[in-house]
Design a protein around this motif. Structure first.
Motif, PDB file in Angstrom:
ATOM      1  N   PRO A  96      -9.849   7.393  -1.864  1.00  0.00           N
ATOM      2  CA  PRO A  96      -9.066   6.432  -1.075  1.00  0.00           C
ATOM      3  C   PRO A  96      -9.702   6.224   0.286  1.00  0.00           C
ATOM      4  O   PRO A  96     -10.360   7.133   0.816  1.00  0.00           O
ATOM      5  CB  PRO A  96      -7.706   7.118  -0.949  1.00  0.00           C
ATOM      6  CG  PRO A  96      -8.019   8.586  -1.037  1.00  0.00           C
ATOM      7  CD  PRO A  96      -9.169   8.698  -1.997  1.00  0.00           C
ATOM      8  N   LEU A 147       0.823  -1.208   0.000  1.00  0.00           N
ATOM      9  CA  LEU A 147       0.000   0.000   0.000  1.00  0.00           C
ATOM     10  C   LEU A 147       0.857   1.258   0.000  1.00  0.00           C
ATOM     11  O   LEU A 147       1.927   1.295   0.601  1.00  0.00           O
ATOM     12  CB  LEU A 147      -0.905   0.016   1.235  1.00  0.00           C
ATOM     13  CG  LEU A 147      -1.905  -1.121   1.388  1.00  0.00           C
ATOM     14  CD1 LEU A 147      -2.609  -1.012   2.736  1.00  0.00           C
ATOM     15  CD2 LEU A 147      -2.919  -1.105   0.257  1.00  0.00           C
ATOM     16  N   ASP A 175      -3.235   4.705  -1.773  1.00  0.00           N
ATOM     17  CA  ASP A 175      -4.194   3.649  -1.459  1.00  0.00           C
ATOM     18  C   ASP A 175      -4.973   3.917  -0.178  1.00  0.00           C
ATOM     19  O   ASP A 175      -5.993   3.275   0.074  1.00  0.00           O
ATOM     20  CB  ASP A 175      -3.463   2.314  -1.341  1.00  0.00           C
ATOM     21  CG  ASP A 175      -2.776   1.934  -2.655  1.00  0.00           C
ATOM     22  OD1 ASP A 175      -3.456   1.924  -3.691  1.00  0.00           O
ATOM     23  OD2 ASP A 175      -1.555   1.670  -2.626  1.00  0.00           O
ATOM     24  N   GLY A 178     -10.457  -1.988   0.341  1.00  0.00           N
ATOM     25  CA  GLY A 178     -10.079  -2.019  -1.068  1.00  0.00           C
ATOM     26  C   GLY A 178     -10.890  -3.052  -1.819  1.00  0.00           C
ATOM     27  O   GLY A 178     -11.278  -2.828  -2.963  1.00  0.00           O
ATOM     28  N   ARG A 232       2.374  -1.928  -9.585  1.00  0.00           N
ATOM     29  CA  ARG A 232       1.065  -1.994  -8.932  1.00  0.00           C
ATOM     30  C   ARG A 232       0.062  -2.545  -9.934  1.00  0.00           C
ATOM     31  O   ARG A 232       0.396  -2.774 -11.098  1.00  0.00           O
ATOM     32  CB  ARG A 232       0.626  -0.617  -8.423  1.00  0.00           C
ATOM     33  CG  ARG A 232       0.454   0.430  -9.492  1.00  0.00           C
ATOM     34  CD  ARG A 232       0.118   1.779  -8.873  1.00  0.00           C
ATOM     35  NE  ARG A 232      -1.166   1.750  -8.208  1.00  0.00           N
ATOM     36  CZ  ARG A 232      -2.315   2.105  -8.803  1.00  0.00           C
ATOM     37  NH1 ARG A 232      -2.308   2.553 -10.056  1.00  0.00           N
ATOM     38  NH2 ARG A 232      -3.450   2.045  -8.154  1.00  0.00           N
ATOM     39  N   GLU A 258      -1.435   9.073  -6.900  1.00  0.00           N
ATOM     40  CA  GLU A 258      -2.394   8.093  -6.413  1.00  0.00           C
ATOM     41  C   GLU A 258      -1.908   7.496  -5.097  1.00  0.00           C
ATOM     42  O   GLU A 258      -0.733   7.157  -4.956  1.00  0.00           O
ATOM     43  CB  GLU A 258      -2.569   6.972  -7.443  1.00  0.00           C
ATOM     44  CG  GLU A 258      -3.135   7.433  -8.779  1.00  0.00           C
ATOM     45  CD  GLU A 258      -3.231   6.312  -9.785  1.00  0.00           C
ATOM     46  OE1 GLU A 258      -3.621   6.585 -10.926  1.00  0.00           O
ATOM     47  OE2 GLU A 258      -2.887   5.167  -9.439  1.00  0.00           O
TER      48      GLU A 258
END
Length: 237
Positions: free
Chosen positions: A78, A4, A51, A122, A141, A49
């Motif tokens: 997120p 993450l 997580d 997630g 990723r 970006e």
């Protein structure tokens, strides 16, 4: 599970450093970035970006609750974990769909539980979806194919566009067009492939056809106009 990438936000430097350190010890986390204000964090979130976001509530200017409200309007917000010394904001935090509410002083085992909830938030990829490995900054990723709006050819590479940015993969567009056709990807130009579920409009003016995806207008070549109309007709029937 890919490691993450998390963003930590706290205006008090000792608290920021401690939380960054503790999260960095968790094996599920690969990268931790720190920010000392919600305003600065928002700039980071618009450019990169992440997580998950771990943030304090009481901060000068834009508060943690204010920032969470802004994030809730993101297309793919997120997961948010509030880390605060104040119990009284818990109801407001969960109304903003925070995945956890951790009280200071932070215990490592309690923080580990918050990370577990982030991982669960997630969730798995949608049924039948495919995860595409992409690399950025030396880190690999995965993105869901369903998130890809369109693809552009760049020589022997292809650039995958999503609502959050783009990724370059070493696969020719012709190969993706063949492999992804069953998933609703259609060629509208020799160098452009679009995902039909993301097409918002089809425009026709003066004999020229274009499609709109995420507010961006993409021209359809004459060669591919008939194919596009045929596919759209079948989809709508």
């Amino acid at each position: 599970m890919s490691p993450l990438r998390v963003l930590v936000i706290d205006d008090e430097r000792p608290a920021l450093d401690e939380l960054t350190f503790l999260l960095g010890r968790d094996p599920r986390i690969g990268e931790v970035r720190g920010s000392d204000s919600a305003t600065d964090a928002l700039r980071v979130l618009q450019a990169e970006e992440v997580d998950a976001v771990f943030l304090d509530i009481q901060m000068p200017g834009l508060t943690g609750l204010d920032l969470a409200q802004v994030l809730s309007r993101f297309k793919n917000p997120p997961p948010v974990v509030f880390v605060t010394a104040h119990e009284e904001h818990a109801v407001a935090a969960f109304e903003l769909r925070a995945v956890d509410y951790v009280l200071k002083p932070v215990r490592e085992e309690r923080l580990a539980e918050a990370v577990r909830r982030v991982v669960e938030a997630g969730g798995p990829a949608p049924s039948g979806d495919v995860q595409i490995p992409v690399e950025r900054g030396g880190v690999t990723r995965f993105i869901n194919r369903s998130e890809i709006t369109h693809v552009e050819a760049q020589g022997d590479y292809a650039r995958l566009h999503t609502a959050d940015g783009s990724h370059l993969v070493r696969t020719p567009l012709s190969s993706l067009a063949e492999q992804w056709a069953p998933a609703g990807f259609v060629r509208i130009h020799r160098s452009v492939l679009v995902a039909l579920p993301h097409v918002e409009e089809v425009r026709s003016e003066g004999g020229r056809v274009s499609v709109v995806i995420g507010g961006t207008e993409l021209p359809v070549s004459r060669r591919h106009t008939r194919e596009l109309r045929s596919v759209l007709t079948k989809r709508d029937s």
